[in-house]
Scaffold this motif. Structure first.
Motif, PDB file in Angstrom:
ATOM      1  N   PRO A   1       0.807  -1.218   0.000  1.00 50.25           N
ATOM      2  CA  PRO A   1       0.000   0.000   0.000  1.00 50.25           C
ATOM      3  C   PRO A   1       0.843   1.272   0.000  1.00 50.25           C
ATOM      4  N   ALA A   2       0.521   2.183  -0.914  1.00 45.41           N
ATOM      5  CA  ALA A   2       1.309   3.400  -1.078  1.00 45.41           C
ATOM      6  C   ALA A   2       1.189   4.323   0.126  1.00 45.41           C
ATOM      7  N   ASN A   3       0.129   4.173   0.914  1.00 44.85           N
ATOM      8  CA  ASN A   3      -0.046   5.052   2.070  1.00 44.85           C
ATOM      9  C   ASN A   3       0.637   4.518   3.321  1.00 44.85           C
ATOM     10  N   ALA A   4       1.413   3.435   3.195  1.00 44.10           N
ATOM     11  CA  ALA A   4       2.096   2.863   4.352  1.00 44.10           C
ATOM     12  C   ALA A   4       3.392   3.635   4.633  1.00 44.10           C
ATOM     13  N   ASP A   5       3.667   3.842   5.891  1.00 41.40           N
ATOM     14  CA  ASP A   5       4.938   4.418   6.324  1.00 41.40           C
ATOM     15  C   ASP A   5       5.892   3.286   6.665  1.00 41.40           C
ATOM     16  N   VAL A   6       7.155   3.436   6.283  1.00 47.96           N
ATOM     17  CA  VAL A   6       8.141   2.403   6.586  1.00 47.96           C
ATOM     18  C   VAL A   6       9.188   2.973   7.538  1.00 47.96           C
ATOM     19  N   SER A   7       9.428   2.276   8.626  1.00 47.38           N
ATOM     20  CA  SER A   7      10.509   2.611   9.550  1.00 47.38           C
ATOM     21  C   SER A   7      11.566   1.524   9.453  1.00 47.38           C
ATOM     22  N   TRP A   8      12.798   1.887   9.758  1.00 52.98           N
ATOM     23  CA  TRP A   8      13.874   0.906   9.611  1.00 52.98           C
ATOM     24  C   TRP A   8      15.003   1.160  10.574  1.00 52.98           C
ATOM     25  N   SER A   9      15.788   0.137  10.804  1.00 50.09           N
ATOM     26  CA  SER A   9      16.991   0.242  11.620  1.00 50.09           C
ATOM     27  C   SER A   9      18.062  -0.652  11.008  1.00 50.09           C
ATOM     28  N   SER A  10      19.305  -0.400  11.350  1.00 52.39           N
ATOM     29  CA  SER A  10      20.406  -1.200  10.802  1.00 52.39           C
ATOM     30  C   SER A  10      21.399  -1.533  11.904  1.00 52.39           C
ATOM     31  N   ALA A  11      22.121  -2.628  11.701  1.00 53.07           N
ATOM     32  CA  ALA A  11      23.126  -3.061  12.665  1.00 53.07           C
ATOM     33  C   ALA A  11      24.080  -4.014  11.971  1.00 53.07           C
ATOM     34  N   TRP A  12      25.218  -4.258  12.611  1.00 55.34           N
ATOM     35  CA  TRP A  12      26.155  -5.270  12.123  1.00 55.34           C
ATOM     36  C   TRP A  12      25.998  -6.512  12.975  1.00 55.34           C
ATOM     37  N   GLU A  13      26.057  -7.677  12.340  1.00 52.15           N
ATOM     38  CA  GLU A  13      25.989  -8.926  13.087  1.00 52.15           C
ATOM     39  C   GLU A  13      26.823  -9.988  12.383  1.00 52.15           C
ATOM     40  N   ALA A  14      27.131 -11.042  13.126  1.00 55.21           N
ATOM     41  CA  ALA A  14      27.858 -12.177  12.565  1.00 55.21           C
ATOM     42  C   ALA A  14      26.846 -13.204  12.055  1.00 55.21           C
ATOM     43  N   LEU A  15      27.056 -13.682  10.832  1.00 55.43           N
ATOM     44  CA  LEU A  15      26.112 -14.614  10.212  1.00 55.43           C
ATOM     45  C   LEU A  15      26.115 -15.973  10.912  1.00 55.43           C
ATOM     46  N   ASP A  16      24.909 -16.534  11.070  1.00 53.25           N
ATOM     47  CA  ASP A  16      24.827 -17.913  11.508  1.00 53.25           C
ATOM     48  C   ASP A  16      25.069 -18.832  10.306  1.00 53.25           C
ATOM     49  N   SER A  17      25.156 -20.116  10.553  1.00 49.08           N
ATOM     50  CA  SER A  17      25.542 -21.046   9.494  1.00 49.08           C
ATOM     51  C   SER A  17      24.496 -21.118   8.388  1.00 49.08           C
ATOM     52  N   GLU A  18      23.207 -20.971   8.725  1.00 49.51           N
ATOM     53  CA  GLU A  18      22.149 -21.064   7.710  1.00 49.51           C
ATOM     54  C   GLU A  18      22.274 -19.952   6.686  1.00 49.51           C
ATOM     55  N   ARG A  19      22.340 -18.711   7.148  1.00 49.68           N
ATOM     56  CA  ARG A  19      22.410 -17.585   6.213  1.00 49.68           C
ATOM     57  C   ARG A  19      23.790 -17.482   5.572  1.00 49.68           C
ATOM     58  N   ALA A  20      24.836 -17.896   6.301  1.00 52.15           N
ATOM     59  CA  ALA A  20      26.173 -17.901   5.711  1.00 52.15           C
ATOM     60  C   ALA A  20      26.228 -18.826   4.508  1.00 52.15           C
ATOM     61  N   SER A  21      25.554 -19.958   4.595  1.00 49.51           N
ATOM     62  CA  SER A  21      25.532 -20.901   3.476  1.00 49.51           C
ATOM     63  C   SER A  21      24.851 -20.279   2.258  1.00 49.51           C
ATOM     64  N   VAL A  22      23.757 -19.561   2.467  1.00 54.02           N
ATOM     65  CA  VAL A  22      23.048 -18.931   1.354  1.00 54.02           C
ATOM     66  C   VAL A  22      23.920 -17.877   0.684  1.00 54.02           C
ATOM     67  N   LEU A  23      24.670 -17.105   1.481  1.00 60.17           N
ATOM     68  CA  LEU A  23      25.507 -16.035   0.938  1.00 60.17           C
ATOM     69  C   LEU A  23      26.907 -16.513   0.558  1.00 60.17           C
ATOM     70  N   ALA A  24      27.155 -17.801   0.706  1.00 62.12           N
ATOM     71  CA  ALA A  24      28.427 -18.403   0.289  1.00 62.12           C
ATOM     72  C   ALA A  24      29.625 -17.780   0.988  1.00 62.12           C
ATOM     73  N   VAL A  25      29.496 -17.586   2.310  1.00 57.01           N
ATOM     74  CA  VAL A  25      30.598 -17.089   3.127  1.00 57.01           C
ATOM     75  C   VAL A  25      30.681 -17.958   4.374  1.00 57.01           C
ATOM     76  N   PRO A  26      31.818 -17.935   5.077  1.00 57.80           N
ATOM     77  CA  PRO A  26      31.927 -18.730   6.307  1.00 57.80           C
ATOM     78  C   PRO A  26      30.994 -18.198   7.395  1.00 57.80           C
ATOM     79  N   ALA A  27      30.516 -19.091   8.252  1.00 56.62           N
ATOM     80  CA  ALA A  27      29.740 -18.673   9.418  1.00 56.62           C
ATOM     81  C   ALA A  27      30.582 -17.718  10.263  1.00 56.62           C
ATOM     82  N   GLY A  28      29.931 -16.704  10.827  1.00 56.43           N
ATOM     83  CA  GLY A  28      30.638 -15.700  11.612  1.00 56.43           C
ATOM     84  C   GLY A  28      31.048 -14.476  10.822  1.00 56.43           C
ATOM     85  N   THR A  29      30.898 -14.511   9.483  1.00 56.34           N
ATOM     86  CA  THR A  29      31.231 -13.351   8.659  1.00 56.34           C
ATOM     87  C   THR A  29      30.324 -12.175   9.041  1.00 56.34           C
ATOM     88  N   PRO A  30      30.888 -10.982   9.259  1.00 54.45           N
ATOM     89  CA  PRO A  30      30.040  -9.833   9.593  1.00 54.45           C
ATOM     90  C   PRO A  30      29.237  -9.359   8.390  1.00 54.45           C
TER      91      PRO A  30
END
Length: 239
Positions: free
Chosen positions: A160-189
Motif C-alpha cells: 500500500p502506497a499510504n504505508a509508512d516504513v521505519s527501519w533500523s540497521s546493525a552489524w551482526e555475525a552470520l549464523d551457518s544457515e544464512r552464511a551458506s546462502v551467501l556463500a561465506v563462512p559462518a561468523g562473517t560480519p
C-alpha cells in the motif's frame, strides 16, 4: 603499528590508486604472505579487516577479489528488491514462499489473532552471479491475499502506497544457515537492515509487512536522507 594493519594499508593504497581494479582477483594467500614476508595468519587478519570495511570480498573456493562500488540503497524507499536492484545488474529470486502459523513476535507486531497464518518469503539477491543479499519478509494476509499465487514472479510493488516504513540497521555475525546462502563462512560480519510497514486505519496503527535483510559488506551503502541516521542506528520514515 601492528603488522596486519601495515599490510592492510599497503593493499588499500593499491586499491585506491587503481592498481587493483574492481572485481580483480587478489593473488593467493600463500603468495601474498610471501610478498609481505608474513604468516598466513597475519595476512588473514589484514584481509578480514578489509572485508569488514567492504573493500574486498570472497568467492567460495575462488579466493579474494577487490570490491566494486557498492549500490546506493535507501531503505526508506525500496519496496521491491528486483525492481530496485535490476539497474545495478542485480537479480532477485525467491528461495521459499510459505504460509506458516505466525510466530508470537510476528503476531504481536501485526496484531494477528491466535493461531493465525502469515505469508513468509525468503529471497536472494545476486550481482554478477555473486550472492550479496538474503531477505526474509512477513506479509499480513489481509493486505497481501494473493501474493504467492504468481509463484516465482511474485512482486511486492503492490505494498500500500499510504504505508509508512521505519527501519533500523546493525552489524551482526552470520549464523551457518544464512552464511551458506551467501556463500561465506559462518561468523562473517554482515549489514542487517530491519524494516516495518505500517498503515493508519481507524482503529490505530497496523503493521502489515516486516522485512529483515542480510547484506555482504561490500554490496550496498546506505544513502539518501537516511545515511546519517543509519550510522547512528536510528529509524527513518518514508517521505
Amino acid at each position: 603499528m601492528m603488522q596486519f594493519m601495515v599490510i592492510r594499508q599497503q593493499l588499500l593504497a593499491q586499491i585506491d590508486r587503481g592498481l587493483l581494479a574492481p572485481d580483480k582477483k587478489l593473488p593467493g594467500e600463500r603468495q601474498l604472505a610471501d610478498t609481505f614476508s608474513t604468516t598466513r595468519v597475519t595476512l588473514r587478519e589484514a584481509l578480514a579487516v578489509l572485508e569488514a570495511e567492504g573493500r574486498i570480498y570472497r568467492r567460495e573456493r575462488r579466493g579474494w577479489f577487490v570490491a566494486p562500488t557498492p549500490c546506493a540503497y535507501d531503505p526508506s524507499q525500496l519496496v521491491d528488491w528486483q525492481h530496485d536492484f535490476s539497474q545495478h545488474g542485480g537479480q532477485f529470486s525467491w528461495l521459499a514462499q510459505k504460509t506458516p502459523m505466525a510466530s508470537a513476535a510476528v503476531s504481536d507486531q501485526m496484531q494477528l489473532p491466535p493461531f493465525a497464518q502469515v505469508f513468509e518469503g525468503e529471497g536472494l539477491i545476486q550481482i554478477a552471479q555473486l550472492p550479496v543479499g538474503f531477505v526474509r519478509t512477513f506479509l499480513h494476509p489481509d493486505y497481501f491475499p494473493s501474493v504467492w499465487q504468481t509463484g516465482d514472479q511474485a512482486t511486492l510493488l503492490n505494498t500500500p502506497a499510504n504505508a509508512d516504513v521505519s527501519w533500523s540497521s546493525a552489524w551482526e555475525a552470520l549464523d551457518s544457515e544464512r552464511a551458506s546462502v551467501l556463500a561465506v563462512p559462518a561468523g562473517t560480519p554482515v549489514l542487517t537492515v530491519t524494516r516495518a510497514w505500517r498503515i493508519q486505519p481507524a482503529q490505530g496503527s497496523q503493521t502489515i509487512r516486516i522485512d529483515t535483510e542480510w547484506w555482504r559488506q561490500h554490496a550496498v551503502t546506505l544513502c539518501g536522507g537516511s545515511a546519517r541516521d543509519a550510522q547512528a542506528g536510528s529509524v527513518k520514515k518514508r517521505e
